[in-house]
Design an enzyme around this catalytic site. Structure first.
Site, PDB file in Angstrom:
ATOM      1  N   HIS A  35       9.419  10.947 -10.969  1.00 29.01           N
ATOM      2  CA  HIS A  35      10.025  12.103 -10.303  1.00 29.01           C
ATOM      3  C   HIS A  35      11.405  11.760  -9.761  1.00 29.01           C
ATOM      4  CE1 HIS A  35       8.422   9.841  -6.901  1.00 29.01           C
ATOM      5  NE2 HIS A  35       9.358  10.437  -6.183  1.00 29.01           N
ATOM      6  N   HIS A  78      14.998  15.078   0.808  1.00 31.73           N
ATOM      7  CA  HIS A  78      13.832  14.215   1.044  1.00 31.73           C
ATOM      8  C   HIS A  78      13.997  13.435   2.357  1.00 31.73           C
ATOM      9  CE1 HIS A  78      10.378  11.817   0.089  1.00 31.73           C
ATOM     10  NE2 HIS A  78      10.993  10.825  -0.503  1.00 31.73           N
ATOM     11  N   HIS A  94       6.355  14.119  -5.189  1.00 30.22           N
ATOM     12  CA  HIS A  94       6.659  12.691  -5.409  1.00 30.22           C
ATOM     13  C   HIS A  94       5.541  11.972  -6.154  1.00 30.22           C
ATOM     14  CE1 HIS A  94      10.293  13.031  -2.946  1.00 30.22           C
ATOM     15  NE2 HIS A  94       9.583  13.966  -2.340  1.00 30.22           N
ATOM     16  N   ASP A 103      14.070  12.202  -6.494  1.00 34.00           N
ATOM     17  CA  ASP A 103      14.233  12.515  -5.068  1.00 34.00           C
ATOM     18  C   ASP A 103      15.533  13.289  -4.877  1.00 34.00           C
ATOM     19  OD1 ASP A 103      11.984  11.041  -4.458  1.00 34.00           O
ATOM     20  OD2 ASP A 103      13.067   9.389  -3.500  1.00 34.00           O
ATOM     21  N   HIS A 151      17.371   4.636   0.029  1.00 26.81           N
ATOM     22  CA  HIS A 151      17.258   6.097  -0.019  1.00 26.81           C
ATOM     23  C   HIS A 151      18.426   6.743   0.744  1.00 26.81           C
ATOM     24  CE1 HIS A 151      13.062   5.745  -1.475  1.00 26.81           C
ATOM     25  NE2 HIS A 151      13.198   7.007  -1.832  1.00 26.81           N
ATOM     26  N   GLU A 191      11.968   7.612  -9.553  1.00 27.71           N
ATOM     27  CA  GLU A 191      10.951   6.606  -9.232  1.00 27.71           C
ATOM     28  C   GLU A 191       9.777   6.655 -10.210  1.00 27.71           C
ATOM     29  OE1 GLU A 191      10.585   8.234  -5.295  1.00 27.71           O
ATOM     30  OE2 GLU A 191      11.814   6.653  -4.416  1.00 27.71           O
TER      31      GLU A 191
HETATM   32 ZN   LIG Z   1      10.189  10.165  -4.207  1.00 25.98          ZN
END
Ligand SMILES: [Zn+2]
Length: 224
Positions: free
Chosen positions: A53, A59, A49, A55, A171, A183
């Site tokens: 990157h 995660h 992270h 997710d 998320h 992100e």
């Molecule tokens: Zn992340």
């Protein structure tokens, strides 16, 4: 069809990369040199992270897809850049704030939240970014969106210093639907052409909970 312009939306990866609170910055160590071995080679140690990157659902979800299991279609698509600049520290972006773009939230669209907060990258204030309220995230997911990007460290409020954050609603909404979140984007202010095409393919990390990406926006021309 040909690509006439590519805008880099990615942060450099190195010891100067600003890490999420609790993470370390990347370390690059030269493991072979031109002088000694006749070639340069480098060992890279970094969080999945760090920097710009993606997710993966794993995660936040024990049964969620790993980054190497996600369909690559998630990482490329027509960008819908929602200009939500001018907001205050830690302000929630509500579903109503996304009203101007609502008709473009369709399956396959990549929704990029342009908060302008990338200007604070490298400072503590970067962690006091605006964030996407849970109801707004669920509205996007209900519309079929599965890829959300942001020019900030997280689409949820970041716990940092005296601020505990406000949970991980966005998320959970996006990753819970089998989607991905990109992100630490930057350069969204450079997208001055219509219908940018977004791509940010993650490294194929074995069972990864996330992975670095090279995020770009492309302008296509129909001629030639
Ligand atoms: Zn992340």
């Amino acid at each position: 069809m040909r690509v006439t312009r590519i805008v880099d939306l990615s942060r450099p990866i190195g010891p100067g990369t600003q890490a999420f609170p609790g993470d370390r910055a990347p370390e690059l160590t030269r493991s072979a040199t031109l002088a000694e071995e006749g070639y340069n080679s480098t060992e890279l140690h970094m969080s999945t992270h760090n920097g710009t990157h993606a997710d993966a659902p794993f995660h936040f979800l024990a049964d969620g897809a790993r980054v190497d299991e996600l369909p690559l279609e998630l990482f490329t698509g027509r960008a819908v850049v929602a200009d939500v600049r001018g907001r205050g520290d830690r302000s929630p972006i509500a579903a109503a704030d996304l009203g101007p773009w609502r008709g473009r939230f369709v399956p396959g669209a990549v929704v990029l939240l342009h908060t302008g907060w990338s200007a604070h990258y490298g400072t503590d204030r970067y962690f006091d970014h605006p964030y996407l309220a849970g109801d707004a995230a669920r509205m996007l997911v209900d519309a079929g969106v599965r890829t959300i990007g942001i020019d900030a460290p997280s689409p949820d409020e970041t716990p940092f210093g005296a601020h505990p954050g406000s949970g991980w609603d966005t998320h959970l909404a996006v990753l819970g639907a089998g989607g991905t979140i990109i992100e630490n984007l930057c350069g969204l202010e450079l997208l001055d052409f219509p219908d940018p095409w977004f791509s940010a393919f993650p490294l194929r990390l074995d069972s990864g909970d996330g992975a670095p990406v090279r995020a770009v926006a492309m302008r296509w021309s129909a001629d030639g």
